[in-house]
Design an enzyme around this catalytic site. Structure first.
Site, PDB file in Angstrom:
ATOM      1  N   CYS A  11      53.168   7.556  31.150  1.00 19.54           N
ATOM      2  CA  CYS A  11      52.828   7.127  32.496  1.00 19.54           C
ATOM      3  C   CYS A  11      52.199   8.321  33.218  1.00 19.54           C
ATOM      4  CB  CYS A  11      54.069   6.643  33.241  1.00 19.54           C
ATOM      5  SG  CYS A  11      55.296   7.943  33.552  1.00 19.54           S
ATOM      6  N   GLU A 121      67.229  11.665  36.629  1.00 18.01           N
ATOM      7  CA  GLU A 121      66.554  11.306  37.877  1.00 18.01           C
ATOM      8  C   GLU A 121      67.562  11.006  38.981  1.00 18.01           C
ATOM      9  OE1 GLU A 121      64.173   7.571  39.731  1.00 18.01           O
ATOM     10  OE2 GLU A 121      63.441   8.226  37.770  1.00 18.01           O
ATOM     11  N   THR A 159      63.470   4.881  39.478  1.00 24.43           N
ATOM     12  CA  THR A 159      62.090   4.410  39.330  1.00 24.43           C
ATOM     13  C   THR A 159      61.862   3.591  38.067  1.00 24.43           C
ATOM     14  OG1 THR A 159      61.453   6.502  38.271  1.00 24.43           O
ATOM     15  CG2 THR A 159      61.122   6.316  40.662  1.00 24.43           C
ATOM     16  N   CYS A 187      58.883   2.221  40.029  1.00 22.69           N
ATOM     17  CA  CYS A 187      57.489   2.549  39.769  1.00 22.69           C
ATOM     18  C   CYS A 187      56.724   1.306  39.313  1.00 22.69           C
ATOM     19  CB  CYS A 187      57.423   3.638  38.702  1.00 22.69           C
ATOM     20  SG  CYS A 187      55.750   4.048  38.179  1.00 22.69           S
ATOM     21  N   SER A 215      65.536   8.160  25.698  1.00 25.26           N
ATOM     22  CA  SER A 215      64.698   7.718  26.812  1.00 25.26           C
ATOM     23  C   SER A 215      65.241   6.436  27.425  1.00 25.26           C
ATOM     24  CB  SER A 215      63.260   7.496  26.329  1.00 25.26           C
ATOM     25  OG  SER A 215      62.510   6.796  27.298  1.00 25.26           O
ATOM     26  N   SER A 216      65.559   6.500  28.723  1.00 26.05           N
ATOM     27  CA  SER A 216      66.098   5.338  29.427  1.00 26.05           C
ATOM     28  C   SER A 216      65.101   4.185  29.459  1.00 26.05           C
ATOM     29  CB  SER A 216      66.475   5.729  30.862  1.00 26.05           C
ATOM     30  OG  SER A 216      66.873   4.605  31.617  1.00 26.05           O
ATOM     31  N   ASN A 217      63.832   4.493  29.747  1.00 26.37           N
ATOM     32  CA  ASN A 217      62.865   3.391  29.859  1.00 26.37           C
ATOM     33  C   ASN A 217      62.569   2.768  28.506  1.00 26.37           C
ATOM     34  OD1 ASN A 217      59.976   4.431  28.924  1.00 26.37           O
ATOM     35  ND2 ASN A 217      60.930   6.116  30.020  1.00 26.37           N
ATOM     36  N   SER A 259      57.570   8.190  27.713  1.00 30.02           N
ATOM     37  CA  SER A 259      57.622   9.551  27.168  1.00 30.02           C
ATOM     38  C   SER A 259      57.048   9.632  25.756  1.00 30.02           C
ATOM     39  CB  SER A 259      59.073  10.052  27.163  1.00 30.02           C
ATOM     40  OG  SER A 259      59.589  10.107  28.466  1.00 30.02           O
TER      41      SER A 259
END
Length: 284
Positions: A11, A121, A159, A187, A215-217, A259
């Site tokens: 991103c 975050e 986000t 986001c 990675s959370s996302n 990421s």
């Protein structure tokens, strides 16, 4: 056919942070405060170039890169006290949340952060509230019944959080007659990425999510895809596909976390394409 989600990969905030890390790698005694992103391939490559990882500030550090997740206000104060040069790669969307919560504390409101309390975050955002924010993970969180309906709250969200989870929490606050104002802080790229992943997963035989396991996302993308396509796989790189048999007549969807570098996505596509001799198209 291989279908790649348009928004797969870095991103804006992550790309900016990684570029800052590489462009400043020649500085002496340079560290990132925590991993610059949740991707071991990137952090290991940066280490080879002289950029190490620190989890606390010490006099040894001369230059520190604040990662895209951001940090609490105390880290800036510590760096100033130690004479450490800060290269601030905090995602602008996260920085906006820092400013918002600080402003509303001055106005006398208590802060509610919707997100995972262990995520960097959230730790960073809470650091701008003197670590006094109420953090709510989901609608079952034990903090919800403890909210005081005589107080006024200001609500923000991580986000990269799922919008549907935030919506359920906001609804619960309303049902419990909590006085609050909520600012949308998820986001838009995260929302778009998740929507694309869901839509793509509905229309393929196999869905592959590429990203770091920390990675959370990426984890959220996997959860979304799995709910739509039971044959969903989460991998970090192409080598993990060696034991997977692909049918050349199958539709294979690919997305990637924020990421995940483009070269890793390209490797995955190349491996599958060479395996099944299929075609590559944009999934959405």
């Amino acid at each position: 056919m291989i279908k790649l989600a348009k928004s797969a990969g870095f991103c804006f905030g992550v790309e900016r942070a990684v570029n800052l890390a590489y462009s400043n790698a020649s500085l002496s005694n340079i560290f990132t405060f925590g991993p610059i992103i949740h991707n071991d391939f990137v952090t290991n490559d940066l280490k080879l170039k002289g950029v190490e990882i620190a989890y606390e500030l010490t006099p040894r550090i001369k230059n520190v890169i604040i990662r895209s997740h951001g940090v609490g206000e105390n880290i800036y104060k510590q760096a100033d006290h130690l004479g450490i040069n800060i290269i601030d790669a905090t995602c602008p969307y996260v920085k906006k949340i820092h400013n918002l919560v600080k402003q509303h504390i001055i106005l006398g409101q208590s802060i509610i952060i919707i997100g995972d309390k262990l995520h960097p975050e959230i730790i960073g955002i809470n650091g701008w509230t003197n670590d006094n924010a109420i953090i709510i993970k989901d609608e079952f969180d034990s903090n919800i019944p403890l909210l005081d309906n005589t107080k006024s709250y200001f609500v923000v969200a991580q986000t990269t959080y799922k919008q549907e989870v935030v919506n359920r929490i906001i609804q619960l606050l309303e049902e419990n007659h909590i006085t609050f104002n909520y600012v949308h802080t998820i986001c838009s790229t995260t929302t778009k990425r998740q929507q694309e992943a869901r839509s793509l997963a509905k229309n393929v035989d196999t869905m592959i999510i590429v990203g770091g396991r920390n990675s959370s996302n990426t984890k959220k993308l996997f959860e979304i895809c799995l709910s739509e396509c039971k044959n969903s796989l989460c991998i970090e790189n192409a080598s993990e596909l060696a034991k997977i048999k692909f049918n050349k007549d199958s539709d294979i969807g690919i997305t990637a976390g924020a990421s995940t570098p483009k070269y890793i996505i390209d490797d995955v596509i190349s491996y599958i394409n060479n395996t099944i001799k299929g075609e590559i198209s944009n999934g959405l």
